[in-house]
Design a protein around this motif. Structure first.
Motif, PDB file in Angstrom:
ATOM      1  N   ILE A  50       0.831  -1.191   0.000  1.00  0.00           N
ATOM      2  CA  ILE A  50       0.000   0.000   0.000  1.00  0.00           C
ATOM      3  C   ILE A  50       0.874   1.252   0.000  1.00  0.00           C
ATOM      4  CG2 ILE A  50      -1.685   1.316   1.346  1.00  0.00           C
ATOM      5  CD1 ILE A  50      -2.846  -1.118  -0.080  1.00  0.00           C
ATOM      6  N   THR A  51       2.025   1.164   0.638  1.00  0.00           N
ATOM      7  CA  THR A  51       2.901   2.325   0.728  1.00  0.00           C
ATOM      8  C   THR A  51       4.209   2.126  -0.018  1.00  0.00           C
ATOM      9  OG1 THR A  51       3.772   1.463   2.817  1.00  0.00           O
ATOM     10  CG2 THR A  51       1.945   3.039   2.946  1.00  0.00           C
ATOM     11  N   GLY A  52       4.287   1.148  -0.858  1.00  0.00           N
ATOM     12  CA  GLY A  52       5.515   0.955  -1.623  1.00  0.00           C
ATOM     13  C   GLY A  52       5.720  -0.497  -1.975  1.00  0.00           C
ATOM     14  N   GLY A  53       6.063  -1.297  -0.965  1.00  0.00           N
ATOM     15  CA  GLY A  53       6.252  -2.703  -1.207  1.00  0.00           C
ATOM     16  C   GLY A  53       7.511  -2.999  -1.989  1.00  0.00           C
ATOM     17  N   ALA A  54       7.728  -4.283  -2.228  1.00  0.00           N
ATOM     18  CA  ALA A  54       8.960  -4.751  -2.846  1.00  0.00           C
ATOM     19  C   ALA A  54       9.040  -4.461  -4.337  1.00  0.00           C
ATOM     20  CB  ALA A  54       9.118  -6.253  -2.604  1.00  0.00           C
ATOM     21  N   CYS A  55       7.952  -3.962  -4.921  1.00  0.00           N
ATOM     22  CA  CYS A  55       7.987  -3.619  -6.348  1.00  0.00           C
ATOM     23  C   CYS A  55       8.244  -2.140  -6.587  1.00  0.00           C
ATOM     24  CB  CYS A  55       6.679  -4.036  -7.028  1.00  0.00           C
ATOM     25  SG  CYS A  55       6.461  -5.834  -7.114  1.00  0.00           S
ATOM     26  N   GLY A  56       8.156  -1.336  -5.517  1.00  0.00           N
ATOM     27  CA  GLY A  56       8.466   0.081  -5.634  1.00  0.00           C
ATOM     28  C   GLY A  56       7.368   0.952  -6.184  1.00  0.00           C
ATOM     29  N   TYR A  57       6.125   0.457  -6.224  1.00  0.00           N
ATOM     30  CA  TYR A  57       5.047   1.192  -6.873  1.00  0.00           C
ATOM     31  C   TYR A  57       4.534   2.375  -6.072  1.00  0.00           C
ATOM     32  CZ  TYR A  57       4.722  -2.670 -10.212  1.00  0.00           C
ATOM     33  OH  TYR A  57       4.986  -3.599 -11.185  1.00  0.00           O
ATOM     34  N   GLY A  58       4.783   2.408  -4.776  1.00  0.00           N
ATOM     35  CA  GLY A  58       4.253   3.498  -3.971  1.00  0.00           C
ATOM     36  C   GLY A  58       2.754   3.353  -3.770  1.00  0.00           C
ATOM     37  N   ASP A  59       2.027   4.458  -3.824  1.00  0.00           N
ATOM     38  CA  ASP A  59       0.576   4.446  -3.654  1.00  0.00           C
ATOM     39  C   ASP A  59      -0.062   3.676  -4.799  1.00  0.00           C
ATOM     40  OD1 ASP A  59      -2.240   5.397  -4.032  1.00  0.00           O
ATOM     41  OD2 ASP A  59      -1.755   6.566  -2.253  1.00  0.00           O
ATOM     42  N   LEU A  60      -0.730   2.577  -4.468  1.00  0.00           N
ATOM     43  CA  LEU A  60      -1.260   1.694  -5.518  1.00  0.00           C
ATOM     44  C   LEU A  60      -2.432   2.309  -6.260  1.00  0.00           C
ATOM     45  CD1 LEU A  60      -0.999  -1.776  -3.763  1.00  0.00           C
ATOM     46  CD2 LEU A  60       0.551  -0.749  -5.434  1.00  0.00           C
ATOM     47  N   ASP A  61      -3.198   3.166  -5.606  1.00  0.00           N
ATOM     48  CA  ASP A  61      -4.277   3.862  -6.304  1.00  0.00           C
ATOM     49  C   ASP A  61      -3.691   4.821  -7.333  1.00  0.00           C
ATOM     50  OD1 ASP A  61      -6.460   2.643  -5.027  1.00  0.00           O
ATOM     51  OD2 ASP A  61      -6.253   3.972  -3.295  1.00  0.00           O
ATOM     52  N   SER A  74      20.292  10.852 -10.356  1.00  0.00           N
ATOM     53  CA  SER A  74      21.169  11.962  -9.992  1.00  0.00           C
ATOM     54  C   SER A  74      22.056  12.277 -11.188  1.00  0.00           C
ATOM     55  CB  SER A  74      22.037  11.575  -8.785  1.00  0.00           C
ATOM     56  OG  SER A  74      23.022  10.626  -9.167  1.00  0.00           O
ATOM     57  N   SER A  75      23.091  13.073 -10.967  1.00  0.00           N
ATOM     58  CA  SER A  75      24.024  13.389 -12.050  1.00  0.00           C
ATOM     59  C   SER A  75      24.905  12.201 -12.406  1.00  0.00           C
ATOM     60  CB  SER A  75      24.910  14.574 -11.642  1.00  0.00           C
ATOM     61  OG  SER A  75      25.649  14.266 -10.471  1.00  0.00           O
ATOM     62  N   TYR A  76      24.896  11.151 -11.566  1.00  0.00           N
ATOM     63  CA  TYR A  76      25.762   9.995 -11.796  1.00  0.00           C
ATOM     64  C   TYR A  76      25.026   8.793 -12.375  1.00  0.00           C
ATOM     65  CZ  TYR A  76      28.769  12.708  -8.709  1.00  0.00           C
ATOM     66  OH  TYR A  76      29.515  13.702  -8.158  1.00  0.00           O
ATOM     67  N   PHE A  77      23.714   8.735 -12.190  1.00  0.00           N
ATOM     68  CA  PHE A  77      22.963   7.582 -12.697  1.00  0.00           C
ATOM     69  C   PHE A  77      21.530   8.009 -12.991  1.00  0.00           C
ATOM     70  CE2 PHE A  77      22.508   7.565  -8.107  1.00  0.00           C
ATOM     71  CZ  PHE A  77      21.163   7.318  -7.909  1.00  0.00           C
ATOM     72  N   HIS A  78      20.862   7.189 -13.777  1.00  0.00           N
ATOM     73  CA  HIS A  78      19.485   7.467 -14.184  1.00  0.00           C
ATOM     74  C   HIS A  78      18.620   6.277 -13.792  1.00  0.00           C
ATOM     75  CE1 HIS A  78      16.282   9.239 -16.656  1.00  0.00           C
ATOM     76  NE2 HIS A  78      16.024   8.007 -17.055  1.00  0.00           N
ATOM     77  N   GLN A  79      17.477   6.556 -13.139  1.00  0.00           N
ATOM     78  CA  GLN A  79      16.541   5.511 -12.749  1.00  0.00           C
ATOM     79  C   GLN A  79      15.149   5.829 -13.283  1.00  0.00           C
ATOM     80  OE1 GLN A  79      16.625   5.146  -8.457  1.00  0.00           O
ATOM     81  NE2 GLN A  79      18.235   3.596  -8.507  1.00  0.00           N
ATOM     82  N   VAL A  80      14.375   4.784 -13.506  1.00  0.00           N
ATOM     83  CA  VAL A  80      12.988   4.972 -13.910  1.00  0.00           C
ATOM     84  C   VAL A  80      12.139   3.855 -13.303  1.00  0.00           C
ATOM     85  CG1 VAL A  80      13.291   3.674 -16.073  1.00  0.00           C
ATOM     86  CG2 VAL A  80      11.399   5.300 -15.841  1.00  0.00           C
ATOM     87  N   LEU A  81      11.022   4.233 -12.699  1.00  0.00           N
ATOM     88  CA  LEU A  81      10.017   3.284 -12.225  1.00  0.00           C
ATOM     89  C   LEU A  81       8.957   3.178 -13.309  1.00  0.00           C
ATOM     90  CD1 LEU A  81       8.425   1.591 -10.117  1.00  0.00           C
ATOM     91  CD2 LEU A  81       7.464   3.759  -9.288  1.00  0.00           C
ATOM     92  N   ILE A  82       8.680   1.958 -13.760  1.00  0.00           N
ATOM     93  CA  ILE A  82       7.727   1.745 -14.854  1.00  0.00           C
ATOM     94  C   ILE A  82       6.478   1.068 -14.296  1.00  0.00           C
ATOM     95  CG2 ILE A  82       7.378   0.765 -17.147  1.00  0.00           C
ATOM     96  CD1 ILE A  82      10.407   0.709 -17.454  1.00  0.00           C
ATOM     97  N   THR A  83       5.334   1.690 -14.503  1.00  0.00           N
ATOM     98  CA  THR A  83       4.070   1.174 -13.995  1.00  0.00           C
ATOM     99  C   THR A  83       3.032   1.117 -15.113  1.00  0.00           C
ATOM    100  OG1 THR A  83       3.352   3.400 -13.347  1.00  0.00           O
ATOM    101  CG2 THR A  83       4.505   2.092 -11.687  1.00  0.00           C
TER     102      THR A  83
END
Length: 252
Positions: A43-54, A167-176
């Motif tokens: 509901i608040t993140g979990g092991a998949c990193g989704y955050g708020d599921l709604d 950051s300036s050293y790496f790029h991340q993206v969460l895909i939902t």
């Protein structure tokens, strides 16, 4: 905050898909329990990193997976059809099924027997469902119920969503909000001044590469377990900021 940005008029997008005909799999045996929302880490993140599921678009028809199913995060976003079977007292009449999205990990409990509390111990295949999802297949007074499950195609509204961090050293993206089978197996990113860069799974559905892509429009290529690939060009403009979310194309 979700930014539904229109893509520049010169930007193009393509879809190369395959394998959807194989998404409907045979039924397999497993077990299921439920966890209350105040205990549900997804509901608040979990092991998949989704955050708020709604906000992520998954709602409450969600589940955690035992390690035998979780695959170190590769199953995040997958859709499962589940039905309660072989328990006349706890299964709902007619054994109705419900489709859920994998959003979390059900950790093993090696201090308890597999059949009495250690439901998620390897190699058990087990679903730790939300209360809402469990209520669609069994009575809430049940403790653990036998189920059948199969992977199915995910039905999503709108395009895939890309939340940019780093950051300036790496790029991340969460895909939902991934359609098709929902299980991402490969991601590439491209800036204006780069070629296609392969991204590795950081954890859950957060992908990372060691590059500074600030000040460049971003394109993403996403491949899923069934073999389909969607390439969305110009998803984020050069003015993108960290923690903004952009919408790309979707599997059909």
């Amino acid at each position: 905050l979700l930014f539904n940005l229109l893509i520049f008029s010169l930007a193009t997008q393509k879809i190369e898909e395959g394998g959807d005909d194989n998404l409907l799999e045979e039924w397999r045996l497993a077990s299921a329990t439920y966890v209350k929302e105040n205990q549900l880490s997804s509901i608040t993140g979990g092991a998949c990193g989704y955050g708020d599921l709604d906000e992520a678009g998954y709602g409450r028809d969600t589940t955690g997976l035992s390690s035998a199913l979780f695959g170190r995060g590769s199953s995040c976003g997958a859709c499962f059809e589940i039905r309660c079977v072989d328990h006349i007292h706890w299964c709902l009449q007619g054994s109705p099924s419900i489709t859920v999205t994998a959003t979390d990990f059900c950790a093993p409990n090696w201090g308890l027997p597999d059949e009495d509390g250690g439901w998620c111990n390897f190699p058990r295949e087990h679903f730790e469902m939300s209360v809402a999802a469990f209520a669609g297949i069994a009575k809430s007074i049940a403790n653990v119920v036998p189920v059948q499950y199969r992977r199915v195609k995910c039905q999503r509204k709108g395009g895939m969503r890309f939340t940019v961090t780093g950051s300036s050293y790496f790029h991340q993206v969460l895909i939902t909000n991934v359609g098709s089978d929902g299980e991402i197996t490969a991601v590439k990113v491209k800036g204006l001044r780069t070629g296609w860069l392969s991204m590795g799974r950081n954890w859950g559905q957060i992908w990372q590469c060691d590059a500074d892509l600030r000040g460049q429009p971003l394109s993403f290529e996403v491949t899923v377990r069934s073999g389909g690939t969607v390439t969305s060009y110009g998803v984020a403009p050069s003015s993108w900021q960290f923690r903004q979310t952009f919408e790309g194309k979707q599997f059909v």
